[in-house]
Scaffold this motif. Structure first.
Motif, PDB file in Angstrom:
ATOM      1  N   PHE A 284      -6.391   4.355   9.585  1.00 30.21           N
ATOM      2  CA  PHE A 284      -7.449   4.503   9.313  1.00 30.21           C
ATOM      3  C   PHE A 284      -7.835   5.449   8.083  1.00 30.21           C
ATOM      4  CE2 PHE A 284      -7.806   4.198  14.117  1.00 30.21           C
ATOM      5  CZ  PHE A 284      -8.014   2.995  14.225  1.00 30.21           C
ATOM      6  N   ASN A 285      -6.798   6.300   7.881  1.00 30.50           N
ATOM      7  CA  ASN A 285      -6.890   7.264   6.456  1.00 30.50           C
ATOM      8  C   ASN A 285      -6.230   6.354   5.392  1.00 30.50           C
ATOM      9  OD1 ASN A 285      -7.994   9.065   8.050  1.00 30.50           O
ATOM     10  ND2 ASN A 285      -6.077  10.177   8.495  1.00 30.50           N
ATOM     11  N   LEU A 286      -5.548   5.400   5.683  1.00 33.52           N
ATOM     12  CA  LEU A 286      -4.832   4.807   4.477  1.00 33.52           C
ATOM     13  C   LEU A 286      -5.894   4.350   3.225  1.00 33.52           C
ATOM     14  CD1 LEU A 286      -2.160   3.928   3.370  1.00 33.52           C
ATOM     15  CD2 LEU A 286      -2.406   1.729   4.550  1.00 33.52           C
ATOM     16  N   PRO A 287      -6.974   3.563   3.574  1.00 33.84           N
ATOM     17  CA  PRO A 287      -7.766   3.278   2.335  1.00 33.84           C
ATOM     18  C   PRO A 287      -8.148   4.615   1.360  1.00 33.84           C
ATOM     19  CG  PRO A 287      -8.427   2.019   4.247  1.00 33.84           C
ATOM     20  CD  PRO A 287      -7.389   3.023   4.655  1.00 33.84           C
ATOM     21  N   LEU A 288      -8.585   5.566   2.060  1.00 36.43           N
ATOM     22  CA  LEU A 288      -8.992   6.655   1.217  1.00 36.43           C
ATOM     23  C   LEU A 288      -7.712   7.205   0.534  1.00 36.43           C
ATOM     24  CD1 LEU A 288     -11.027   8.907   0.188  1.00 36.43           C
ATOM     25  CD2 LEU A 288     -10.549   9.974   2.538  1.00 36.43           C
ATOM     26  N   ASN A 289      -6.624   7.314   1.257  1.00 38.88           N
ATOM     27  CA  ASN A 289      -5.312   7.739   0.638  1.00 38.88           C
ATOM     28  C   ASN A 289      -4.926   7.132  -0.568  1.00 38.88           C
ATOM     29  OD1 ASN A 289      -5.269  10.010   2.463  1.00 38.88           O
ATOM     30  ND2 ASN A 289      -3.883   8.884   3.960  1.00 38.88           N
ATOM     31  N   ILE A 290      -4.978   5.784  -0.289  1.00 41.35           N
ATOM     32  CA  ILE A 290      -4.484   5.042  -1.656  1.00 41.35           C
ATOM     33  C   ILE A 290      -5.467   5.257  -2.872  1.00 41.35           C
ATOM     34  CG2 ILE A 290      -4.708   2.545  -2.289  1.00 41.35           C
ATOM     35  CD1 ILE A 290      -3.893   1.500   0.419  1.00 41.35           C
ATOM     36  N   GLU A 291      -6.645   5.519  -2.681  1.00 49.47           N
ATOM     37  CA  GLU A 291      -7.735   5.725  -3.693  1.00 49.47           C
ATOM     38  C   GLU A 291      -7.066   6.837  -4.202  1.00 49.47           C
ATOM     39  OE1 GLU A 291      -9.890   4.023  -5.175  1.00 49.47           O
ATOM     40  OE2 GLU A 291     -10.046   2.289  -3.838  1.00 49.47           O
ATOM     41  N   ARG A 292      -6.914   8.128  -3.444  1.00 52.95           N
ATOM     42  CA  ARG A 292      -6.549   9.570  -3.950  1.00 52.95           C
ATOM     43  C   ARG A 292      -5.122   9.334  -4.685  1.00 52.95           C
ATOM     44  NH1 ARG A 292      -8.045  13.070   1.249  1.00 52.95           N
ATOM     45  NH2 ARG A 292     -10.115  13.075   1.163  1.00 52.95           N
ATOM     46  N   ASN A 293      -4.218   8.529  -4.247  1.00 51.11           N
ATOM     47  CA  ASN A 293      -2.839   8.566  -4.628  1.00 51.11           C
ATOM     48  C   ASN A 293      -2.924   7.729  -6.175  1.00 51.11           C
ATOM     49  OD1 ASN A 293      -1.559  10.098  -3.030  1.00 51.11           O
ATOM     50  ND2 ASN A 293      -1.474   8.312  -1.505  1.00 51.11           N
ATOM     51  N   ILE A 294      -3.869   6.842  -6.280  1.00 47.75           N
ATOM     52  CA  ILE A 294      -3.983   5.928  -7.408  1.00 47.75           C
ATOM     53  C   ILE A 294      -4.691   6.769  -8.453  1.00 47.75           C
ATOM     54  CG2 ILE A 294      -5.274   4.215  -8.468  1.00 47.75           C
ATOM     55  CD1 ILE A 294      -4.881   2.495  -5.955  1.00 47.75           C
ATOM     56  N   GLN A 295      -5.467   7.718  -8.134  1.00 44.11           N
ATOM     57  CA  GLN A 295      -6.144   8.591  -9.313  1.00 44.11           C
ATOM     58  C   GLN A 295      -5.100   9.595  -9.483  1.00 44.11           C
ATOM     59  OE1 GLN A 295      -9.575  10.308  -7.358  1.00 44.11           O
ATOM     60  NE2 GLN A 295     -10.675   8.345  -7.370  1.00 44.11           N
ATOM     61  N   LYS A 296      -4.406   9.989  -8.767  1.00 51.50           N
ATOM     62  CA  LYS A 296      -3.165  10.978  -9.219  1.00 51.50           C
ATOM     63  C   LYS A 296      -2.031  10.326  -9.774  1.00 51.50           C
ATOM     64  CE  LYS A 296      -2.722  12.782  -5.151  1.00 51.50           C
ATOM     65  NZ  LYS A 296      -2.232  13.645  -3.862  1.00 51.50           N
ATOM     66  N   GLY A 297      -1.830   9.058  -9.905  1.00 48.41           N
ATOM     67  CA  GLY A 297      -0.775   8.463 -10.171  1.00 48.41           C
ATOM     68  C   GLY A 297       0.711   8.326  -9.412  1.00 48.41           C
ATOM     69  N   ASP A 298       0.279   8.450  -8.306  1.00 50.94           N
ATOM     70  CA  ASP A 298       1.447   8.589  -7.150  1.00 50.94           C
ATOM     71  C   ASP A 298       1.623   6.959  -6.566  1.00 50.94           C
ATOM     72  OD1 ASP A 298       1.815  11.057  -7.526  1.00 50.94           O
ATOM     73  OD2 ASP A 298       0.756  11.920  -6.020  1.00 50.94           O
ATOM     74  N   TYR A 299       2.178   6.041  -7.540  1.00 61.93           N
ATOM     75  CA  TYR A 299       2.079   4.901  -7.040  1.00 61.93           C
ATOM     76  C   TYR A 299       3.294   4.738  -6.128  1.00 61.93           C
ATOM     77  CZ  TYR A 299      -0.895   4.234 -11.124  1.00 61.93           C
ATOM     78  OH  TYR A 299      -1.889   4.465 -12.252  1.00 61.93           O
ATOM     79  N   ASP A 300       4.373   5.371  -6.180  1.00 60.05           N
ATOM     80  CA  ASP A 300       5.375   5.226  -5.144  1.00 60.05           C
ATOM     81  C   ASP A 300       4.872   5.427  -3.937  1.00 60.05           C
ATOM     82  OD1 ASP A 300       7.780   4.629  -7.120  1.00 60.05           O
ATOM     83  OD2 ASP A 300       7.300   6.643  -7.764  1.00 60.05           O
ATOM     84  N   VAL A 301       4.055   6.398  -3.731  1.00 60.28           N
ATOM     85  CA  VAL A 301       3.394   6.657  -2.439  1.00 60.28           C
ATOM     86  C   VAL A 301       2.478   5.751  -1.727  1.00 60.28           C
ATOM     87  CG1 VAL A 301       2.071   8.476  -1.060  1.00 60.28           C
ATOM     88  CG2 VAL A 301       3.723   9.298  -2.876  1.00 60.28           C
ATOM     89  N   VAL A 302       1.760   5.152  -2.798  1.00 59.21           N
ATOM     90  CA  VAL A 302       0.859   4.166  -2.221  1.00 59.21           C
ATOM     91  C   VAL A 302       1.750   2.707  -1.956  1.00 59.21           C
ATOM     92  CG1 VAL A 302      -0.775   2.423  -3.073  1.00 59.21           C
ATOM     93  CG2 VAL A 302      -0.822   5.113  -3.897  1.00 59.21           C
ATOM     94  N   ILE A 303       2.863   2.485  -2.649  1.00 60.85           N
ATOM     95  CA  ILE A 303       3.629   1.118  -2.269  1.00 60.85           C
ATOM     96  C   ILE A 303       4.354   1.774  -0.939  1.00 60.85           C
ATOM     97  CG2 ILE A 303       5.540   0.120  -2.896  1.00 60.85           C
ATOM     98  CD1 ILE A 303       4.823   0.628  -5.857  1.00 60.85           C
ATOM     99  N   ASN A 304       4.724   2.874  -0.628  1.00 64.31           N
ATOM    100  CA  ASN A 304       5.580   2.960   0.680  1.00 64.31           C
ATOM    101  C   ASN A 304       4.564   3.118   1.635  1.00 64.31           C
ATOM    102  OD1 ASN A 304       7.771   3.418  -0.768  1.00 64.31           O
ATOM    103  ND2 ASN A 304       7.564   5.577  -1.146  1.00 64.31           N
TER     104      ASN A 304
END
Length: 915
Positions: A284-304
């Motif tokens: 449920f929180n993943l879409p928002l977390n993806i947006e935040r991590n993309i903005q921070k540049g944490d692409y590894d976290v998004v992919i995992n």
């Protein structure tokens, strides 16, 4: 193979004890070079790598897992250093039990409460729960070690809900500092709690007394009726009564528990919803977390997170999950587009390109992002190369800002100035401060290629060997696909490299060798305004620049067949540099005539031969780096045409200097130009030299030129031939032969010219002198001595000797011999023309002939000896001894009277006859 770094060493951890999931900070040395270098982290034997966050090489933050051991080391493992060690340890504490009514900072699952009495998960009603503080007084935790308490009360527990509960342990642990009065109060509280339980049971019974009483009355009435009237009479009435009682009981129960049951259903529904939210909050929180991590540049976290969500919910049939997972896929698709844009963005570093390709691969992006990146980089390099043509319309650029930083960093300012120091003084300033547009263009172009092509090549190598992807097993399929694609596109990439190389070479050819391009290529790659061709020194600088670029590209292990076109360019530049340098040298040689100062040294030479030799040596030295073959280069003289061109230019240089000598020696007196002489007031010979030069006669200049020719033939030309051979020139024998022949021809012409100037007047004065005063060989007096005409001829010959001796001693025998030949030949002719001699006439003629012959004896040649012999044979022989005696006396008298004048003819013949 030894590791490049030391093994990790953990020297501190904060805090050093705690329960599971405690956040700790680990400090130490060599803890990795980056997040990807950290491959292992265990605390008390539990793997904590999943929660590890690498901060620096001396700091890592993570959470402690549920380890089996209560105390253990902290072990860090890295790729670069391997498995490390630890000087500290961490103590894992047992978590405190949280009651259902206790306050807690974390969520406690109420539906699955842990009952320590049965040591199993069990749902229990609220009435069976025990209070967290049974004594009802303030708890004061003591500081007694847990191990000491366990050893003091073996097999017991301080948990009052446990079957092995020990009151003493409980009091020591929770009330070791409590006063006696407070303990009394605790006893009173325990009694009250016991009474409340009894009262609660009684109250529960009191609430249903009326129902029980009514049921009791109904049963009593039924019993009485059965006894009085019998069973049949009261059957209907009893049934009715019983139904009424049950209805009333049901209604009373509904009234009592409807509100409670409603609240329970609502609580259960809420609890179930919260449990679902808690259990699946990741999705449920993943879409928002993806947006935040993309903005921070944490692409590894998004992919995992995406990989985890895909494995859990990729094939779900639950509508809610499908809805949220579709939103995740939308975010991931946008991320793919973003990463692809960043990948194709230029300029970018090789590290970023590899990172974005790996991200896109992990996200299963369609197509082949790595090949797309290679194509984009190829087009970008070509665009940058063609953009360098902006220099076509720019003014002369400062060398300090454009040329001095060489394309590879190897051409330092010092090296440039060293090369510049070999230039003529008039070009030093141009070298230091200004550079031709073509040179600046080549510098910029090669710098661009050398700075961009290595990353382009390394990206291809990574694409070929599959190192763009992780080496883990799950990525092995991607690696194999990458290698397969690379094999299929190997020819395409080879064409890309060849296109870059061709563009580089043609752009350089358009700037420096436009004649080597076809007309169509010249329009595309040319366009330079060739006001004047580059000098050999600038071409040498360009060759060095291109060579360094070639070495840098070769170091990348690019196949030689792809770089062969650059070697061909270097060869053409080397040939052109040699041709241009020799052409400029020929022009400089022609201007040497302006620098002749006519100052003669002790050997009869001016500075001109030395200047000529130094000019050629300097020219050859400037070509040394061009002539030397670097690894992979061919000899510059491998082509027959180049050999012929260089040979002809070298002959032209030698012939140019010979023409320069002829021009100087034959220039009229009034045409001598002294304006080129530099005024150096510190030179004591300045005014004397100018005076001497301005007073030179044509005959003296001829003598100086003859002396120079003699030195050139015996020394200079031979030295130059040695330098030609030393530098690998072909056809040196031909150059020397042709030059020597031309020099000898000039020498002979100048010599004949000088002899004509000096011998003809002497020869012409003999006949008039002999017959002066109407002298007649048939009728003359007895000889009294040598007549004046012969003395005048000897004085003129002595004047020639003095003039030649003043310029060059080495020329005296050659000149004097030739003058004597002319005089003896003329005297022989005159004697042979006499029809007859009287006795006295024959004696007079023999006296004069012998006097001249004996005087110039050291300069006699076979030709002159023959002439004197023919002259004597034309005379009648002296028959009497008196005549011979008289002849001898008169000869001795002549030699004695002219002893001083004839001194110049008495030098050692062995020394004077060297030619």
């Amino acid at each position: 193979m030894s590791r490049a770094r030391q093994p990790p060493l953990v020297t501190g951890i904060s805090p050093n004890e705690g329960i599971s999931w405690t956040k700790v900070t680990i400090r130490g040395e060599n803890l990795g070079t980056g997040p990807t270098d950290l491959i292992g982290l265990t605390i008390c034997g539990h793997n904590c790598l999943l929660t590890a966050e690498w901060m620096s090489a001396s700091k890592i933050v993570c959470r402690v897992g549920q380890a089996k051991n209560d105390k253990g080391d902290i072990i860090v493992t890295t790729k670069s250093g391997g498995k490390g060690t630890s000087t500290v340890s961490f103590k894992l504490l047992k978590p405190e039990k949280i009651g259902i009514l206790d306050q807690s900072a974390v969520w406690v699952d109420e539906m699955n409460y842990y009952d320590m009495r049965t040591d199993r998960n069990k749902g229990i009603p609220p009435l069976s729960l025990r209070p967290a503080n049974p004594l009802g007084i303030e708890i004061d935790k003591g500081r007694f070690p847990q191990k000491d308490l366990e050893s003091l009360f073996p097999g017991m527990s301080a948990d009052f809900t446990s079957e092995n509960f020990s009151a003493a342990w409980y009091l020591i642990e929770n009330h070791s500092t409590t006063s006696f009065d407070q303990l009394k109060t605790a006893v009173v509280n325990l009694k009250k709690q016991a009474n409340k339980k009894n009262e609660g049971s009684l109250a529960y019974v009191k609430g249903g007394l009326s129902t029980f009483f009514e049921a009791q009355d109904a049963l009593s009435a039924i019993h009485q009726k059965l006894e009085a009237d019998g069973t049949e009479k009261v059957e209907g009435s009893m049934t009715q009564k019983l139904e009424n009682v049950l209805n009333r009981a049901s209604n009373t129960a509904d009234t009592l528990f409807q509100e409670v049951l409603g609240r329970k259903d609502k609580a259960d529904s809420t609890r179930n919803a919260l449990n679902v939210l808690q259990r699946f909050k990741f999705l449920f929180n993943l879409p928002l977390n993806i947006e935040r991590n993309i903005q921070k540049g944490d692409y590894d976290v998004v992919i995992n997170d995406y990989e985890k969500a895909k494995s859990l919910f990729g094939k779900t049939e639950v509508q809610v999950f499908k809805k949220y997972y579709a939103e995740v896929e939308t975010r991931i698709e946008a991320l793919r587009e973003l990463l692809l844009d960043k990948l194709l963005e230029t300029p970018s570093t090789l590290h970023d390109q590899k990172r974005y390709i790996r991200y896109l691969s992990d996200l299963h992006a369609p197509g082949d992002p790595a090949w797309q990146c290679i194509g984009a980089q190829h087009q970008w390099i070509l665009q940058l190369m063609h953009n360098c043509n902006a220099l076509l319309h720019s003014p002369m650029l400062d060398l300090d800002s454009d040329v001095r930083p060489s394309p590879i960093g190897h051409l330092s300012q010092t090296a440039s100035l060293k090369r510049g120091s070999s230039f003529q003084s008039g070009r030093d300033d141009a070298w230091r401060y200004k550079a031709p547009q073509q040179v600046v263009f080549v510098e910029k172009l090669t710098k661009l290629v050398v700075s961009q092509l290595p990353n382009f090549w390394k990206l291809w190598v990574s694409y070929v060997n599959g190192s763009l992807f992780s080496e883990t097993a799950e990525k092995s399929g991607q690696m194999e696909r990458s290698k397969k694609n690379a094999r299929q596109r190997q020819n395409d990439f080879k064409k890309m490299i060849q296109e870059v190389m061709h563009s580089l070479v043609k752009l350089i050819r358009g700037a420096l060798l436009p004649f080597s391009l076809r007309e169509g290529e010249l329009r595309q790659y040319g366009g330079w305004e060739m006001k004047s061709e580059l000098s050999g020194q600038w071409l040498t600088h360009v060759i060095q620049t291109v060579r360094l670029s070639s070495e840098s590209l070769t170091a990348l292990e690019i196949p030689n067949d792809m770089l062969q076109i650059i070697q061909d360019l270097i060869l053409d530049l080397r040939v052109r540099c040699i041709i241009v340098t020799l052409q400029h040298t020929a022009e400089d040689i022609k201007r040497l005539a302006e620098k002749e100062d006519w100052v003669v040294d002790n050997e009869g030479l001016t500075s001109l031969p030395s200047q000529f030799e130094q000019c050629i040596i300097h020219s050859l030295q400037s070509l040394k780096t061009v002539l030397d073959c670097k690894p992979g280069e061919a000899s510059v003289f491998q082509q027959q045409k180049t050999q012929e061109d260089v040979c002809q230019l070298s002959i032209g240089i030698m012939q140019g200097f010979i023409d320069c000598l002829e021009q100087l020696s034959t220039k009229p007196d009034g045409d001598i130009d002294t304006s080129h002489l530099s005024v150096d007031v510190s030179s004591p010979d300045l005014f004397g030299s100018i005076h001497e030069e301005s007073s030179l006669s044509s005959e003296q200049r001829l003598l100086i030129a003859l002396s120079n020719c003699r030195y050139l033939e015996r020394h200079t030309f031979l030295n130059i031939a040695e330098h030609f051979e030393k530098h690998g020139f072909q056809g040196v024998d031909k150059i020397t032969q042709v030059s020597m022949e031309s020099l000898k021809e000039l020498d002979q012409r100048l010599f004949e010219m000088y002899i004509e100037f000096k011998a003809d007047p002497i020869v012409g004065s003999l006949e008039p002198g002999i017959y002066a005063g109407y002298f007649d060989w048939k009728d003359c007096l007895i000889p009294t001595g040598v007549r004046n005409y012969l003395k005048e001829a000897l004085v003129n010959i002595i004047a020639v000797h003095a003039e030649v001796f003043t310029i060059s001693k080495d020329l005296v025998p050659r000149v004097m011999s030739r003058v004597v030949e002319a005089v003896s030949e003329e005297l022989s002719r005159l004697m042979q023309c006499v029809s007859s001699f009287s006795k006295n006439g024959a004696l007079q003629a023999k006296l004069e002939i012998c006097a001249l012959r004996d005087t110039v004896a050291i300069y006699l040649t076979p030709e002159s000896k023959s002439s004197f012999k023919q002259a004597l044979e034309a005379l009648p022989q002296l028959s009497s001894g008196t005549d011979r005696k008289l002849l001898e006396e008169l000869l001795n008298k002549f030699k004695s009277s002219m002893h001083l004048q004839l001194t110049c003819f008495q030098a050692s013949s062995s020394a004077m006859m060297k030619t």
